[in-house]
Design an enzyme around this catalytic site. Structure first.
Site, PDB file in Angstrom:
ATOM      1  N   GLY A 154       0.831  -1.201   0.000  1.00  4.19           N
ATOM      2  CA  GLY A 154       0.000   0.000   0.000  1.00  4.19           C
ATOM      3  C   GLY A 154       0.863   1.247   0.000  1.00  4.19           C
ATOM      4  O   GLY A 154       2.008   1.221  -0.465  1.00  4.19           O
ATOM      5  N   SER A 155       0.340   2.313   0.593  1.00 11.05           N
ATOM      6  CA  SER A 155       1.048   3.594   0.549  1.00 11.05           C
ATOM      7  C   SER A 155       2.241   3.595   1.499  1.00 11.05           C
ATOM      8  O   SER A 155       2.285   2.832   2.472  1.00 11.05           O
ATOM      9  CB  SER A 155       0.091   4.723   0.938  1.00 11.05           C
ATOM     10  OG  SER A 155      -0.242   4.577   2.303  1.00 11.05           O
ATOM     11  N   GLY A 163       2.718   2.128   5.277  1.00  7.11           N
ATOM     12  CA  GLY A 163       3.851   1.235   5.535  1.00  7.11           C
ATOM     13  C   GLY A 163       4.685   1.688   6.715  1.00  7.11           C
ATOM     14  O   GLY A 163       5.157   0.871   7.513  1.00  7.11           O
ATOM     15  N   GLU A 197       5.802  -3.523   0.590  1.00  9.37           N
ATOM     16  CA  GLU A 197       5.818  -3.174  -0.829  1.00  9.37           C
ATOM     17  C   GLU A 197       4.969  -1.926  -0.954  1.00  9.37           C
ATOM     18  O   GLU A 197       3.746  -1.993  -1.002  1.00  9.37           O
ATOM     19  CB  GLU A 197       5.265  -4.363  -1.637  1.00  9.37           C
ATOM     20  CG  GLU A 197       5.650  -4.334  -3.093  1.00  9.37           C
ATOM     21  CD  GLU A 197       4.509  -3.867  -3.944  1.00  9.37           C
ATOM     22  OE1 GLU A 197       4.551  -2.676  -4.332  1.00  9.37           O
ATOM     23  OE2 GLU A 197       3.602  -4.647  -4.226  1.00  9.37           O
ATOM     24  N   CYS A 203       1.424   0.233  -8.472  1.00  6.29           N
ATOM     25  CA  CYS A 203       2.601   0.796  -7.802  1.00  6.29           C
ATOM     26  C   CYS A 203       3.753   0.871  -8.793  1.00  6.29           C
ATOM     27  O   CYS A 203       4.706   1.604  -8.578  1.00  6.29           O
ATOM     28  CB  CYS A 203       2.958  -0.003  -6.566  1.00  6.29           C
ATOM     29  SG  CYS A 203       3.158  -1.723  -6.896  1.00  6.29           S
TER      30      CYS A 203
HETATM   31  C1  UN1 Z   1       1.167  -3.443  -7.553  1.00  3.74           C
HETATM   32  O1  UN1 Z   1       0.795  -2.498  -8.231  1.00  3.74           O
HETATM   33  O2  UN1 Z   1       1.070  -3.415  -6.294  1.00  3.74           O
HETATM   34  O3  UN1 Z   1       4.446  -5.455 -12.044  1.00  3.74           O
HETATM   35  C2  UN1 Z   1       1.655  -4.722  -8.112  1.00  3.74           C
HETATM   36  C3  UN1 Z   1       3.242  -5.192 -12.121  1.00  3.74           C
HETATM   37  C4  UN1 Z   1       2.257  -6.200 -11.569  1.00  3.74           C
HETATM   38  C5  UN1 Z   1       2.121  -6.074 -10.105  1.00  3.74           C
HETATM   39  C6  UN1 Z   1       1.876  -4.706  -9.587  1.00  3.74           C
HETATM   40  N1  UN1 Z   1       2.720  -7.527 -11.912  1.00  3.74           N
HETATM   41  O4  UN1 Z   1       2.809  -4.160 -12.615  1.00  3.74           O
END
Ligand code: UN1
Length: 510
Positions: free
Chosen positions: A241-242, A246, A263, A297
């Site tokens: 998440g953000s 985190g 992450e 992300c």
């Molecule tokens: C995410 O946005 O938390 O690499 C994961 C990627 C995807 C996973 C993203 N396989 O864009």
């Protein structure tokens, strides 16, 4: 909008209130989280919020289940994960549609997310026979020394709305073959996806006579997340998440000396050099920035373009953005669906305003879409702004399709710009020059957890370790040797002599 909801029926989610499934028979707290689709604003269903008492019950069941599960041979645990992968293949269409409808990503990306789950199941099945430890040579004669890996216990998984099913499976399928049991809190913005994954898993546990507490679900906002992060019975919390979230989770878990796997935010850039192939640039950059409506992300947020290519890139991108079809993501003609909710729309609008106030020049204008098909109020236009690397807004991760474009002169400068943000998740260079690509990948190159060449910043495969540095949190999930984060290491020395020689030659004669 007319959406056929047969997929909900297939996933055993017919009722308006499917409730939460926690591995318990009945779990209705009387307080509900409604899930409204950003696609058309309709209520998909509600899940009941997990109370503290119910959480205690879930943990007690998980603890009990762990006693059984940790003693199941790892390849047999892999067999359960294999069966889950098979079930996902069967439900890929329906689950992909639910992901698309509840989260708003395009249907092909919804299916892609379920494919990512299937892939991680396959990976975990193989891994279940490869949880290797090393053997060392003892310095003492007639001694054997080796390390072995044991399960940790209950793994707490906190996931975000943007990958409402895949991120859970990256964590849980690996954790399960490692012998851990999992308690999952999905995002309160996409909770029905969590219920669906849970229902499918529970069927498999039942068929195999395995305690249901091996995989559990809890629902709620940050308060339920707090039950988990403060709970010493959960040796590992994996949170996605953000960065803001985190930091809170990291501090809470660290204060009890637990482990975290984080992450968090990304601020991912693509460097476009004079040696870039424009066709490759186009697909990589546009999918990176517009795919999932900029809510990955790994989404591309910054383009760092060589002076000589700048005008051309601007022109090519502006033209491509003009062709992007925005609308119902379940209609495969559309490239981009809505943002997750109106709060996300507001953040997007605020970011545009801030960028303008800081002097950014929008070459493709943003804005909220209105009218037929856009009634939910969550559809926005992807936009591009010429910006300066140091602007506060450029340093910030905004979960929306806003792309900042800037110029560079030398590759060293481009790499410095790329690294000049607090986050360190994903990065890419577009070049056909070996020298440029090797410099980008060297120790003096990208400081991110992911560094790609002639591929955009998003769309990583499950076989690699996924995660990043700096404010991205440092965790690694999914492939490679990420499994080690879910196990505890034990160093073992066995003496098969008739005496007890001490290490380092120490004498202790009695
Ligand atoms: C995410 O946005 O938390 O690499 C994961 C990627 C995807 C996973 C993203 N396989 O864009």
């Amino acid at each position: 909008m007319n959406i056929n909801r047969d997929f909900l029926r297939e996933l055993q989610l017919q009722s308006k209130n499917p409730g939460t499934w926690t591995g318990m028979q009945s779990h209705d707290s009387g307080t509900y989280i409604p899930s409204h689709s950003p696609v058309d604003g309709a209520l998909i269903g509600e899940v009941s919020v997990t109370t503290k008492e119910q959480y205690e019950e879930v943990i007690a069941k998980a603890q009990e289940a762990f006693k059984t599960w940790r003693m199941v041979p790892a390849p047999n645990r892999g067999e359960i994960v294999r069966q889950y992968g098979e079930a996902l293949r069967k439900h890929k269409d329906a689950l992909g549609r639910l992901v698309s409808y509840e989260m708003g990503k395009s249907l092909t990306e919804g299916w892609g997310e379920v494919q990512e789950m299937i892939d991680i199941c396959d990976f975990a099945v193989g891994l279940s026979r490869q949880l290797y430890g090393l053997t060392m040579h003892s310095e003492r004669s007639l001694h054997r020394m080796y390390e072995q890996w044991h399960p940790m216990g209950i793994v707490g998984i906190i996931s975000a709305f943007n990958f409402p099913v895949a991120v859970w499976s990256w964590n849980s399928m690996i954790a399960l073959v490692c012998g851990d049991v999992c308690v999952w809190k999905p995002s309160e913005k996409a909770p029905i996806c969590g219920v669906a994954c849970q229902q499918i898993f529970q069927d498999i546990l039942k068929e195999n006579n395995i305690p249901e507490g091996v995989v559990s679900l809890v629902n709620g906002d940050y308060k339920v997340g707090e039950f988990m992060s403060k709970d010493h019975r959960l040796p590992l919390i994996s949170a996605t998440g953000s960065t803001r979230m985190g930091k809170i989770v990291a501090a809470e878990v660290a204060s009890r000396l637990g482990n975290t796997l984080l992450e968090l935010g990304g601020n991912n850039a693509i460097i476009i050099t004079p040696n870039a192939d424009m066709k490759v640039v186009l697909t990589g950059a546009v999918f990176g920035a517009v795919g999932t409506a900029g809510q990955r992300c790994t989404s591309t947020r910054r383009l760092i373009v060589h002076n000589s290519q700048y005008e051309k890139v601007k022109e090519v991108l502006a033209k491509a953005y003009g062709q992007i079809r925005i609308g119902n993501p379940l209609d495969s003609d559309n490239h981009m669906g809505p943002l997750i909710d109106k709060a996300a729309v507001e953040m997007y609008m605020n970011a545009i305003e801030k960028a303008k106030a800081e002097g950014a020049n929008f070459i493709v204008e943003g804005g909220v879409l209105e009218g037929s098909g856009y009634e939910s109020g969550c559809y926005v236009k992807p936009c591009i702004a010429e910006a300066n690397k140091d602007m506060a807004i450029v340093q910030t991760e905004t979960f929306a399709p806003i792309l900042y474009i800037m110029k560079y002169d030398t590759l060293e400068e481009a790499i410095a710009i790329q690294n000049n943000v607090p986050q360190g998740l994903s990065s890419a260079i577009m070049t056909d020059s070996l020298k440029e690509s090797e410099k980008f990948l060297s120790a003096a190159g990208s400081d991110c957890g992911i560094a790609n060449v002639n591929i955009g910043t998003s769309g990583a495969e499950i076989g690699g370790a996924f995660g990043g540095e700096k404010e991205t949190g440092g965790g690694r999930e999914s492939g490679s040797d990420s499994w080690k984060a879910y196990m505890r290491r034990q160093t073992t020395t066995i003496n098969y002599s008739d005496v007890v020689p001490l290490a380092q030659g120490i004498k202790f004669d009695l």
